[in-house]
Design an enzyme around this catalytic site. Structure first.
Site, short mmCIF file in Angstrom:
data_model
loop_
_atom_site.label_atom_id
_atom_site.label_comp_id
_atom_site.label_asym_id
_atom_site.label_seq_id
_atom_site.Cartn_x
_atom_site.Cartn_y
_atom_site.Cartn_z
N TRP A 6 -6.84 -6.96 -3.12
CA TRP A 6 -6.16 -8.23 -3.31
C TRP A 6 -5.47 -8.73 -2.04
O TRP A 6 -5.28 -9.94 -1.87
CB TRP A 6 -5.16 -8.15 -4.46
CG TRP A 6 -4.75 -9.54 -4.89
CD1 TRP A 6 -3.60 -10.20 -4.58
CD2 TRP A 6 -5.54 -10.45 -5.65
NE1 TRP A 6 -3.62 -11.48 -5.11
CE2 TRP A 6 -4.81 -11.65 -5.77
CE3 TRP A 6 -6.81 -10.37 -6.24
CZ2 TRP A 6 -5.29 -12.76 -6.47
CZ3 TRP A 6 -7.29 -11.46 -6.93
CH2 TRP A 6 -6.53 -12.65 -7.03
N HIS B 261 -10.75 -2.22 -7.31
CA HIS B 261 -9.81 -2.62 -6.26
C HIS B 261 -8.39 -2.58 -6.80
O HIS B 261 -8.15 -2.49 -8.01
CB HIS B 261 -10.14 -4.03 -5.75
CG HIS B 261 -9.64 -5.12 -6.67
ND1 HIS B 261 -8.38 -5.66 -6.57
CD2 HIS B 261 -10.24 -5.74 -7.71
CE1 HIS B 261 -8.22 -6.57 -7.52
NE2 HIS B 261 -9.34 -6.64 -8.22
N CYS B 262 -7.43 -2.69 -5.87
CA CYS B 262 -6.02 -2.88 -6.23
C CYS B 262 -5.45 -3.87 -5.22
O CYS B 262 -6.00 -4.96 -5.06
CB CYS B 262 -5.28 -1.55 -6.27
SG CYS B 262 -5.38 -0.58 -4.74
N GLN B 263 -4.39 -3.50 -4.52
CA GLN B 263 -3.87 -4.35 -3.45
C GLN B 263 -4.41 -3.93 -2.08
O GLN B 263 -4.69 -4.76 -1.23
CB GLN B 263 -2.33 -4.30 -3.45
CG GLN B 263 -1.65 -5.16 -2.39
CD GLN B 263 -1.69 -6.65 -2.68
OE1 GLN B 263 -1.98 -7.07 -3.80
NE2 GLN B 263 -1.41 -7.46 -1.67
N HIS C 200 -6.65 -0.78 -1.91
CA HIS C 200 -7.59 0.32 -2.20
C HIS C 200 -6.93 1.69 -2.02
O HIS C 200 -7.51 2.62 -1.48
CB HIS C 200 -8.86 0.23 -1.37
CG HIS C 200 -9.96 1.12 -1.85
ND1 HIS C 200 -10.20 1.38 -3.20
CD2 HIS C 200 -10.91 1.85 -1.17
CE1 HIS C 200 -11.23 2.21 -3.31
NE2 HIS C 200 -11.67 2.51 -2.10
#
Length: 271
Positions: A258, A229-231, A233
């Site tokens: 996130w 994941h990131c913030q 995707h």
């Protein structure tokens, strides 16, 4: 048999150039409208990266509406025998997210152009400005859950010995010093390896040659289920792509990322 069938997931400009005329090819450009208009790989169809995401708060990285995906893939001329080659101009974030979308619709004939448009240009390959017309109207699609991790699923797996949560954000987001949600920090136990650290700027943003060893040292290993994941995707589209390219058998993208986890009242965080 497809002329792409003997190629790995990640291909080079020299692999793609002689196959541009293949009837099964759907070539997807995920750069920007301006960059596409300046010149793109011949035959490429532009997809605005925003069309790969839901785009609404609080979790804009979630899947688009099914009807929107059916319209998009109809325009591209999606068909069971198609082989997709996907590229962007940022090292693989948007292209990787599109490959995740292909997994979601159950289509597994695809390749990523290593380094994307910068690598194509660096290899002195031809560009074109012709814009292919949309192929058709909406196509019925079946969406599959396996490539995706929901917040509930990720939360249920926390602490499992066979889980690796790959956080593709930058170290300040991971540490909680840069705050982009109600809560700062990271998913408990997550391993931080920023997406751009997996690219080689000296080789036109190709995936770095030692990426398998780097991930092994970090504990992001093929014996584990990898949830990345990131913030939103987007950045983790690249890390999803890398794990798939390395042959990891259990890879999921957490599309909520996130922006969902960090704004949900019941999620644990570490800093």
């Amino acid at each position: 048999m497809s002329v792409f069938s003997d190629l790995p997931l990640v291909i080079e400009p020299s692999d793609l150039a002689p196959r541009l005329g293949a009837p099964e090819l759907i070539l997807v450009d995920l750069t920007s409208a301006a960059r596409y208009a300046e010149g793109h790989i011949p035959g490429a169809r532009f997809v605005d990266p925003k069309r790969t995401q839901w785009g609404q708060p609080p979790a804009p990285g979630l899947l688009p509406a099914k009807a929107d995906l059916e319209a998009l893939f109809g325009e591209l001329g999606h068909r069971p025998e198609a082989t997709y080659v996907v590229y962007d101009d940022e090292g693989g974030g948007w292209a990787g997210r599109f490959i995740w979308l292909l997994d979601v619709i159950g289509h597994h004939h695809y390749h990523y152009l290593n380094g994307g448009l910068p690598a194509w240009i660096a290899d002195a390959q031809a560009l074109d400005r012709e814009v292919p017309a949309p192929v058709g109207g909406p196509l019925p699609l079946t969406l599959h859950d396996e490539p995706s991790a929901t917040r509930e699923y990720l939360q249920s797996r926390l602490g499992a010995a066979d889980l690796a949560v790959w956080d593709a954000r930058n170290p300040s987001e991971y540490a909680g010093t840069k705050v982009l949600a109600a809560k700062a920090g990271h998913v408990p136990g997550a391993i931080n390896f920023e997406w751009t650290a997996g690219m080689d700027p000296a080789r036109a943003l190709r995936i770095r040659a030692d990426i398998a060893e780097v991930l092994e040292d970090l504990g992001i290993t093929p014996d584990k289920e990898v949830i990345t994941h990131c913030q939103t995707h987007h950045r983790s589209g690249f890390t999803y792509l890398v794990a798939k390219a390395l042959g990891y058998p259990r890879v999921k993208g957490y599309a909520g990322s996130w922006s969902e986890w960090g704004n949900h009242p019941d999620t644990p965080v570490e800093v």
